[in-house]
Write an enzyme that holds these catalytic residues in place. Structure first.
Site, PDB file in Angstrom:
ATOM      1  N   VAL A 102      13.038   1.717   0.043  1.00 26.07           N
ATOM      2  CA  VAL A 102      12.066   1.184  -0.901  1.00 26.07           C
ATOM      3  C   VAL A 102      10.994   2.261  -1.094  1.00 26.07           C
ATOM      4  CG1 VAL A 102      10.541  -0.746  -1.454  1.00 26.07           C
ATOM      5  CG2 VAL A 102      12.463  -1.108   0.122  1.00 26.07           C
TER       6      VAL A 102
ATOM      7  N   LYS B 122      12.992  -6.925   5.887  1.00 19.09           N
ATOM      8  CA  LYS B 122      13.727  -6.853   4.626  1.00 19.09           C
ATOM      9  C   LYS B 122      14.658  -8.060   4.484  1.00 19.09           C
ATOM     10  CE  LYS B 122      13.542  -1.812   4.595  1.00 19.09           C
ATOM     11  NZ  LYS B 122      14.294  -0.546   4.771  1.00 19.09           N
TER      12      LYS B 122
ATOM     13  N   ASP C  24       0.813  -1.218   0.000  1.00 21.72           N
ATOM     14  CA  ASP C  24       0.000   0.000   0.000  1.00 21.72           C
ATOM     15  C   ASP C  24       0.848   1.270   0.000  1.00 21.72           C
ATOM     16  OD1 ASP C  24       0.936  -0.573   2.583  1.00 21.72           O
ATOM     17  OD2 ASP C  24      -0.642   0.632   3.509  1.00 21.72           O
ATOM     18  N   CYS C  25       2.040   1.226  -0.589  1.00 21.79           N
ATOM     19  CA  CYS C  25       2.944   2.373  -0.587  1.00 21.79           C
ATOM     20  C   CYS C  25       2.662   3.279  -1.793  1.00 21.79           C
ATOM     21  CB  CYS C  25       4.395   1.888  -0.631  1.00 21.79           C
ATOM     22  SG  CYS C  25       5.604   3.200  -0.868  1.00 21.79           S
TER      23      CYS C  25
ATOM     24  N   HIS D  30      -5.375   6.980  -1.799  1.00 22.21           N
ATOM     25  CA  HIS D  30      -5.292   6.718  -0.359  1.00 22.21           C
ATOM     26  C   HIS D  30      -6.257   7.609   0.403  1.00 22.21           C
ATOM     27  CE1 HIS D  30      -1.695   4.058   0.526  1.00 22.21           C
ATOM     28  NE2 HIS D  30      -1.738   4.094  -0.798  1.00 22.21           N
TER      29      HIS D  30
ATOM     30  N   TRP E 227      -3.392   2.066   6.897  1.00 21.81           N
ATOM     31  CA  TRP E 227      -3.708   3.270   7.669  1.00 21.81           C
ATOM     32  C   TRP E 227      -4.166   2.914   9.082  1.00 21.81           C
ATOM     33  CZ3 TRP E 227      -1.685   7.652   6.649  1.00 21.81           C
ATOM     34  CH2 TRP E 227      -1.337   7.960   5.332  1.00 21.81           C
TER      35      TRP E 227
END
Length: 274
Positions: free
Chosen positions: A114, A101, A73-74, A218, A265
């Site tokens: 990232v 990671k 969701d970035c 978003h 969120w």
């Protein structure tokens, strides 16, 4: 067989292109062969979709929380992917779980940022820099945003976050967000009068549209879920703009599902004490 003048011209162009062609740059070492490609833009023949493109570009984007096989969701990762899609550039994308990671990723790129992209024989880990470098390298189709328009709408995302966090209806956070949304609506109204159904910079999408699209998504998803809030009906130009962005192939291919946006969120709100 004697060639016609047009055939000779085509043959000369072909020879010139062969002489000018550069060998493909090798990709980065360190990506294990067992790590699957999560998202791609390489046509079935394996040939690049743009003659000047990297062959292909390598990009690391945020995965879904706890699931390194799904896009996360970035909004910054989606912005990079949308830019590559709009430029018709071939790329291979891998998903990185930023909360865990993988060792191979940190060994390959110790900064661990990232999204990141392998470009000019190095890893670049900033969405602003990545998209700027892509635009400079591949200027057709141009997506340059004129300086006088480069900041339009950029206050919306931080103001949305402030409103989302707020528990005080009287703190002015909703009004501040509405003012910025109305300003963007007015800008789009002016562009619409000139171009009909435009983007921020006119007829064609620009780097700024790629920046705004994931952030508006978003905002739309999170505020509907957490505050039962939706875009005021008088913002007709902004509503049309968002619909146009959200239905572009570059967006639909790279967007996270709404449930991931909501979960993301929710974690953010929990971390700030809500």
């Amino acid at each position: 067989m004697k060639l016609t003048s047009s055939a000779r011209a085509r043959e000369q162009m072909r020879l010139n292109q062969q002489r000018e062609a550069k060998p493909a740059q090798p990709g980065p070492k360190g990506i294990p062969s067992t790590v699957p490609v999560g998202i791609t833009n390489v046509i079935p023949t394996g040939l690049p979709t743009h003659p000047n493109a990297p062959k292909p570009a390598y990009v690391m984007v945020v995965s879904a929380n706890g699931d390194s096989t799904r896009i996360g969701d970035c909004p910054f990762s989606q912005r990079v992917l949308m830019t590559l899609e709009e430029k018709h550039l071939p790329y291979e994308g891998r998903f990185i779980d930023v909360e865990n990671k993988p060792t191979w990723f940190l060994q390959m790129y110790p900064e661990g940022k990232v999204p990141t992209m392998f470009i000019d024989q190095k890893w670049v880990g900033d969405a602003d820099i990545i998209t700027e470098m892509v635009e400079k390298k591949i200027s057709i189709p141009t997506m340059r945003t004129p300086p006088e328009k480069a900041s339009i709408g950029l206050k919306i995302f931080p103001l949305f976050v402030k409103f989302l966090r707020s528990n005080d209806p009287g703190d002015g956070s909703e009004q501040a967000l509405l003012a910025e949304l109305q300003a963007l609506n007015e800008h789009l109204k002016i562009e619409d009068a000139a171009y009909k159904n435009p983007f921020v910079n006119g007829r064609f999408p620009s780097m700024l549209d790629m920046n705004l699209a994931p952030k508006l998504y978003h905002m739309d998803v999170a505020l509907k879920h957490f505050k039962m809030w939706s875009l005021p009906p008088d913002l007709v130009y902004l509503e049309a703009y968002m619909k146009k962005l959200f239905t572009r192939p570059s967006f639909t291919k790279t967007k996270p599902p709404e449930d991931l946006v909501i979960r993301g969120w929710q974690r953010h709100l929990s971390s700030v004490g809500q």
